[in-house]
Motif scaffolding. Structure first.
Motif, PDB file in Angstrom:
ATOM      1  N   GLN A 171     -60.755  56.727 100.819  1.00 16.04           N
ATOM      2  CA  GLN A 171     -61.262  57.701 101.775  1.00 16.04           C
ATOM      3  C   GLN A 171     -60.518  59.020 101.599  1.00 16.04           C
ATOM      4  OE1 GLN A 171     -63.769  57.120 104.060  1.00 16.04           O
ATOM      5  NE2 GLN A 171     -64.006  55.159 103.025  1.00 16.04           N
ATOM      6  N   PRO A 172     -61.166  60.142 101.923  1.00 16.13           N
ATOM      7  CA  PRO A 172     -60.449  61.413 101.898  1.00 16.13           C
ATOM      8  C   PRO A 172     -59.319  61.386 102.920  1.00 16.13           C
ATOM      9  CG  PRO A 172     -62.814  61.767 102.156  1.00 16.13           C
ATOM     10  CD  PRO A 172     -62.566  60.300 102.295  1.00 16.13           C
TER      11      PRO A 172
ATOM     12  N   SER B 123     -52.197  64.059  99.338  1.00 17.49           N
ATOM     13  CA  SER B 123     -52.673  64.212  97.957  1.00 17.49           C
ATOM     14  C   SER B 123     -54.189  64.207  97.842  1.00 17.49           C
ATOM     15  CB  SER B 123     -52.102  63.100  97.069  1.00 17.49           C
ATOM     16  OG  SER B 123     -50.750  63.327  96.819  1.00 17.49           O
ATOM     17  N   GLY B 124     -54.897  63.986  98.941  1.00 15.95           N
ATOM     18  CA  GLY B 124     -56.350  64.093  98.910  1.00 15.95           C
ATOM     19  C   GLY B 124     -57.122  62.812  99.138  1.00 15.95           C
TER      20      GLY B 124
ATOM     21  N   SER C 178     -49.309  60.844  93.120  1.00 16.93           N
ATOM     22  CA  SER C 178     -49.327  60.521  94.541  1.00 16.93           C
ATOM     23  C   SER C 178     -48.363  61.426  95.270  1.00 16.93           C
ATOM     24  CB  SER C 178     -48.965  59.054  94.778  1.00 16.93           C
ATOM     25  OG  SER C 178     -47.635  58.806  94.363  1.00 16.93           O
ATOM     26  N   CYS C 179     -48.443  61.405  96.581  1.00 14.54           N
ATOM     27  CA  CYS C 179     -47.542  62.221  97.380  1.00 14.54           C
ATOM     28  C   CYS C 179     -46.166  61.537  97.457  1.00 14.54           C
ATOM     29  CB  CYS C 179     -48.120  62.422  98.785  1.00 14.54           C
ATOM     30  SG  CYS C 179     -48.357  60.887  99.693  1.00 14.54           S
ATOM     31  N   ALA C 180     -45.206  62.248  97.990  1.00 14.06           N
ATOM     32  CA  ALA C 180     -43.840  61.718  98.062  1.00 14.06           C
ATOM     33  C   ALA C 180     -43.741  60.466  98.919  1.00 14.06           C
ATOM     34  CB  ALA C 180     -42.894  62.799  98.598  1.00 14.06           C
TER      35      ALA C 180
ATOM     36  N   SER D 159     -50.890  58.452  99.762  1.00 11.47           N
ATOM     37  CA  SER D 159     -52.147  58.964  99.228  1.00 11.47           C
ATOM     38  C   SER D 159     -51.979  59.286  97.733  1.00 11.47           C
ATOM     39  CB  SER D 159     -52.605  60.199 100.007  1.00 11.47           C
ATOM     40  OG  SER D 159     -51.690  61.244  99.878  1.00 11.47           O
ATOM     41  N   PHE D 160     -53.115  59.570  97.076  1.00  9.10           N
ATOM     42  CA  PHE D 160     -53.100  59.842  95.638  1.00  9.10           C
ATOM     43  C   PHE D 160     -54.171  60.856  95.301  1.00  9.10           C
ATOM     44  CE2 PHE D 160     -56.345  56.685  96.137  1.00  9.10           C
ATOM     45  CZ  PHE D 160     -57.260  56.907  95.125  1.00  9.10           C
ATOM     46  N   HIS D 161     -54.148  61.323  94.061  1.00 10.47           N
ATOM     47  CA  HIS D 161     -55.202  62.221  93.569  1.00 10.47           C
ATOM     48  C   HIS D 161     -55.559  61.824  92.143  1.00 10.47           C
ATOM     49  CE1 HIS D 161     -51.434  64.266  92.409  1.00 10.47           C
ATOM     50  NE2 HIS D 161     -52.098  64.613  91.317  1.00 10.47           N
TER      51      HIS D 161
END
Length: 128
Positions: A49-50, A54-55, A120-122, A126-128
């Motif tokens: 899901q959005p 990281s999106g 991914s974020c720290a 989340s990931f992109h």
């Protein structure tokens, strides 16, 4: 492991089946959670899901629904099977991803190793 796709597509549309891999440890954990719920009609649904820094964010939850385009994969677990369901929109993001379960002093929960994630974020949510 068995994979099937619930499709209602026109002849010109094609839904490419994708596979999520569920580790043996994760399959046992899913089976244990389903047994605790006392329901045999639930499946583990994995979605993208959005959201997050990281999106994109993973969602894992039990679901009894069957949607058009779902990719359903069965995994052996404790003399039975568990089903993992990925919806049509999430399937390209999750192709080849491995779901595991960590049960350590410093962390407990499902983990996803996704070859499609560019980063991914720290915090790792989340990931992109």
């Amino acid at each position: 492991m068995t994979t099937s796709v619930n499709e209602s597509t026109t002849p010109t549309e094609q839904v490419k089946p994708t596979t999520v891999v569920l580790s043996e440890v994760a399959a046992q954990k899913v089976r244990g959670l389903l047994d605790q719920e006392g329901r045999d009609d639930l499946r583990l649904r994995v979605a993208v899901q959005p959201g997050g820094c990281s999106g994109l964010r993973y969602q894992l939850f039990f679901d009894e629904r069957s949607l058009d385009g779902d990719v359903v994969t069965e995994f052996p677990a404790e003399g039975s099977t568990v089903e993992v369901v990925v919806d049509r929109m999430s399937a390209p993001y999750l192709s080849g991803a491995t779901i595991d379960f960590a049960d350590r002093i410093d962390a407990q929960g499902f983990t996803i190793d996704n070859p499609n994630a560019g980063g991914s974020c720290a915090c790792g949510d989340s990931f992109h």
